[in-house]
Design a protein around this motif. Structure first.
Motif, PDB file in Angstrom:
ATOM      1  N   LEU A 118       3.697  48.637  62.146  1.00 53.51           N
ATOM      2  CA  LEU A 118       3.413  49.935  61.511  1.00 53.51           C
ATOM      3  C   LEU A 118       3.363  49.809  59.992  1.00 53.51           C
ATOM      4  CD1 LEU A 118       3.060  53.004  62.024  1.00 53.51           C
ATOM      5  CD2 LEU A 118       5.542  53.216  61.857  1.00 53.51           C
ATOM      6  N   ARG A 119       4.260  49.014  59.455  1.00 50.38           N
ATOM      7  CA  ARG A 119       4.285  48.811  58.005  1.00 50.38           C
ATOM      8  C   ARG A 119       3.111  47.966  57.523  1.00 50.38           C
ATOM      9  NH1 ARG A 119       8.917  49.741  55.186  1.00 50.38           N
ATOM     10  NH2 ARG A 119       8.478  47.973  53.829  1.00 50.38           N
ATOM     11  N   ALA A 120       2.509  47.206  58.458  1.00 47.26           N
ATOM     12  CA  ALA A 120       1.391  46.333  58.071  1.00 47.26           C
ATOM     13  C   ALA A 120       0.029  47.015  58.228  1.00 47.26           C
ATOM     14  CB  ALA A 120       1.422  45.058  58.918  1.00 47.26           C
ATOM     15  N   VAL A 121       0.020  48.238  58.742  1.00 45.27           N
ATOM     16  CA  VAL A 121      -1.259  48.961  58.869  1.00 45.27           C
ATOM     17  C   VAL A 121      -1.853  49.170  57.474  1.00 45.27           C
ATOM     18  CG1 VAL A 121      -2.318  51.163  59.525  1.00 45.27           C
ATOM     19  CG2 VAL A 121      -0.613  50.102  61.014  1.00 45.27           C
ATOM     20  N   PRO A 122      -3.129  48.830  57.265  1.00 48.97           N
ATOM     21  CA  PRO A 122      -3.728  48.978  55.922  1.00 48.97           C
ATOM     22  C   PRO A 122      -3.619  50.409  55.399  1.00 48.97           C
ATOM     23  CG  PRO A 122      -5.174  47.709  57.359  1.00 48.97           C
ATOM     24  CD  PRO A 122      -4.070  48.237  58.231  1.00 48.97           C
ATOM     25  N   ARG A 123      -2.980  50.558  54.257  1.00 50.96           N
ATOM     26  CA  ARG A 123      -2.801  51.895  53.665  1.00 50.96           C
ATOM     27  C   ARG A 123      -4.139  52.518  53.287  1.00 50.96           C
ATOM     28  NH1 ARG A 123       1.273  53.966  55.606  1.00 50.96           N
ATOM     29  NH2 ARG A 123       0.793  52.340  57.127  1.00 50.96           N
ATOM     30  N   GLY A 124      -5.093  51.665  52.929  1.00 51.55           N
ATOM     31  CA  GLY A 124      -6.396  52.185  52.522  1.00 51.55           C
ATOM     32  C   GLY A 124      -7.087  52.939  53.646  1.00 51.55           C
ATOM     33  N   GLU A 125      -6.951  52.429  54.883  1.00 46.13           N
ATOM     34  CA  GLU A 125      -7.571  53.109  56.020  1.00 46.13           C
ATOM     35  C   GLU A 125      -6.901  54.460  56.285  1.00 46.13           C
ATOM     36  OE1 GLU A 125      -8.089  50.784  59.508  1.00 46.13           O
ATOM     37  OE2 GLU A 125      -8.709  48.982  58.429  1.00 46.13           O
ATOM     38  N   VAL A 126      -5.587  54.499  56.119  1.00 48.59           N
ATOM     39  CA  VAL A 126      -4.868  55.768  56.328  1.00 48.59           C
ATOM     40  C   VAL A 126      -5.276  56.787  55.264  1.00 48.59           C
ATOM     41  CG1 VAL A 126      -2.593  56.850  56.486  1.00 48.59           C
ATOM     42  CG2 VAL A 126      -2.934  54.526  57.375  1.00 48.59           C
ATOM     43  N   GLU A 127      -5.362  56.325  54.027  1.00 47.43           N
ATOM     44  CA  GLU A 127      -5.753  57.232  52.942  1.00 47.43           C
ATOM     45  C   GLU A 127      -7.194  57.697  53.117  1.00 47.43           C
ATOM     46  OE1 GLU A 127      -5.009  55.144  49.373  1.00 47.43           O
ATOM     47  OE2 GLU A 127      -2.827  55.127  49.625  1.00 47.43           O
ATOM     48  N   ALA A 128      -8.052  56.818  53.625  1.00 49.87           N
ATOM     49  CA  ALA A 128      -9.434  57.208  53.872  1.00 49.87           C
ATOM     50  C   ALA A 128      -9.508  58.278  54.959  1.00 49.87           C
ATOM     51  CB  ALA A 128     -10.257  55.986  54.274  1.00 49.87           C
ATOM     52  N   ALA A 129      -8.687  58.092  56.019  1.00 49.32           N
ATOM     53  CA  ALA A 129      -8.662  59.092  57.095  1.00 49.32           C
ATOM     54  C   ALA A 129      -8.145  60.429  56.581  1.00 49.32           C
ATOM     55  CB  ALA A 129      -7.779  58.590  58.233  1.00 49.32           C
ATOM     56  N   ARG A 130      -7.145  60.367  55.691  1.00 52.77           N
ATOM     57  CA  ARG A 130      -6.595  61.600  55.113  1.00 52.77           C
ATOM     58  C   ARG A 130      -7.643  62.285  54.231  1.00 52.77           C
ATOM     59  NH1 ARG A 130      -2.258  59.597  52.403  1.00 52.77           N
ATOM     60  NH2 ARG A 130      -1.091  59.450  54.357  1.00 52.77           N
ATOM     61  N   ALA A 131      -8.357  61.479  53.457  1.00 54.17           N
ATOM     62  CA  ALA A 131      -9.399  62.042  52.589  1.00 54.17           C
ATOM     63  C   ALA A 131     -10.544  62.626  53.409  1.00 54.17           C
ATOM     64  CB  ALA A 131      -9.934  60.951  51.658  1.00 54.17           C
ATOM     65  N   TYR A 132     -10.749  62.048  54.602  1.00 53.88           N
ATOM     66  CA  TYR A 132     -11.805  62.547  55.482  1.00 53.88           C
ATOM     67  C   TYR A 132     -11.434  63.889  56.107  1.00 53.88           C
ATOM     68  CZ  TYR A 132     -15.587  62.256  58.915  1.00 53.88           C
ATOM     69  OH  TYR A 132     -16.708  62.509  59.665  1.00 53.88           O
ATOM     70  N   GLY A 133     -10.166  64.266  56.002  1.00 56.63           N
ATOM     71  CA  GLY A 133      -9.717  65.554  56.513  1.00 56.63           C
ATOM     72  C   GLY A 133      -9.045  65.489  57.868  1.00 56.63           C
ATOM     73  N   MET A 134      -8.682  64.288  58.311  1.00 51.81           N
ATOM     74  CA  MET A 134      -7.996  64.164  59.601  1.00 51.81           C
ATOM     75  C   MET A 134      -6.577  64.711  59.510  1.00 51.81           C
ATOM     76  SD  MET A 134      -9.044  60.427  61.142  1.00 51.81           S
ATOM     77  CE  MET A 134     -10.716  60.033  61.625  1.00 51.81           C
ATOM     78  N   SER A 135      -6.137  65.312  60.619  1.00 49.38           N
ATOM     79  CA  SER A 135      -4.750  65.766  60.681  1.00 49.38           C
ATOM     80  C   SER A 135      -3.844  64.555  60.897  1.00 49.38           C
ATOM     81  CB  SER A 135      -4.577  66.754  61.833  1.00 49.38           C
ATOM     82  OG  SER A 135      -4.839  66.105  63.062  1.00 49.38           O
TER      83      SER A 135
END
Length: 244
Positions: A118-135
Motif C-alpha cells: 500500500l505504501r509503494a502504490v505510486p502517489r502520482g496515480e492516486v493524485e491523478a485519480a483525485r484530480a480526475y474527480g474520483m471518490s
C-alpha cells in the motif's frame, strides 16, 4: 520401491486434513488482512493502534503457542459459555480451532505484506485519480487496489506456502480426534512402530512438496493474469551457426 509406494498410499488420507486447514484459512485470512492493512494505514488513532497491536501480537509470538493459548481460552469458556448452548463439540474441535488460529496468524503476516504494498502504490496515480474527480472508494477500486495486489502477490504467494506448511502444527498442538490425522501425526505414528524416520518423514515431505508445487503453479497463473497488461519479457533464444 514397492514399500515407498505403499507408504504414499498410507499418507493420502492424511494430506486431505492439511489441505482442508489451508483452504479454510486462506480466504478469511486474506479478507481480514486487507482490513488490518487499511487499519494500520488509517489516520484514526484507535483503529491504527488496534491494527498495529494485533499484527504485532501474532507476528511476535510462535504459532505453536498461539494454538495452545486459543485452545486453553476456548476450554476455559466451555462451562460458562459453550456448554450451555451445546456448542462444545464444535468450538473445541480441531477442525474449527485449527483454521481459526491459522486465519488470525496469516492475517497478521499478510497484513504487513499488504501494508508495505500500500505504501509503494505510486502517489502520482492516486493524485491523478483525485484530480480526475474520483471518490475515495473509486480511487481505491480503480487505482490503489490493482497496484497493491500486483505488488504484494509474489510475497503473498510465499505466505500461502508457509501457511500450508504451518498446518503440520495443528494436530501437534491440538488433541487428535478419532482417525483425523494429518501428515505429521501419521508420520509420527508410523515412526513409533518401526523407527524408520527416513521412509515415513520422506513420504510426508513429498506430499508437502507436491502441494506446494501446485500452490506455486496456481498463484503463478493468477500473477500472470494480474500482470497481463505489462509487456512480456523476451525469451532467450539460442540459434547455433553451423556455417560461417
Amino acid at each position: 520401491m514397492d514399500r515407498f509406494l505403499h507408504e504414499l498410499t498410507l499418507f493420502a488420507p492424511a494430506v486431505v486434513f492439511n489441505i482442508y486447514f489451508a483452504l479454510a484459512s486462506i480466504p478469511l485470512g486474506f479478507v481480514f488482512a486487507v482490513f488490518l492493512a487499511l487499519g494500520k494505514a488509517s489516520d484514526n488513532v484507535l483503529i491504527n493502534r488496534l491494527s498495529r497491536g494485533f499484527i504485532y501480537a501474532f507476528r511476535g509470538s510462535p504459532l505453536f503457542i498461539q494454538f495452545f493459548m486459543v485452545y486453553s481460552m476456548m476450554l476455559a469458556l466451555n462451562i460458562p459459555l459453550w456448554k450451555p448452548w451445546g456448542w462444545s463439540w464444535f468450538v473445541l474441535h480441531p477442525l474449527f480451532i485449527g483454521p481459526l488460529v491459522l486465519v488470525l496468524n496469516t492475517a497478521a503476516y499478510t497484513a504487513e505484506i499488504f501494508y508495505g504494498a500500500l505504501r509503494a502504490v505510486p502517489r502520482g496515480e492516486v493524485e491523478a485519480a483525485r484530480a480526475y474527480g474520483m471518490s475515495t472508494a473509486q480511487q481505491f477500486r480503480h487505482v490503489i487496489w490493482p497496484n497493491l495486489i500486483r505488488l504484494a502477490w509474489p510475497a503473498y504467494t510465499n505466505e500461502v506456502v508457509f501457511l500450508f506448511h504451518a498446518t503440520a502444527l495443528v494436530y501437534l498442538a491440538l488433541p487428535v480426534i478419532g482417525q483425523q490425522m494429518d501428515l505429521m501425526i501419521t508420520a509420527k505414528q508410523l515412526f513409533e512402530r518401526d523407527y524408520n524416520a527416513v521412509l515415513h518423514y520422506s513420504a510426508a515431505a513429498l506430499y508437502f512438496l507436491a502441494v506446494s508445487l501446485v500452490i506455486f503453479f496456481i498463484f503463478g497463473l493468477i500473477y500472470a493474469r494480474l500482470m497481463r497488461h505489462m509487456p512480456t519479457t523476451p525469451r532467450m533464444r539460442f540459434r547455433p551457426k553451423w556455417i560461417r
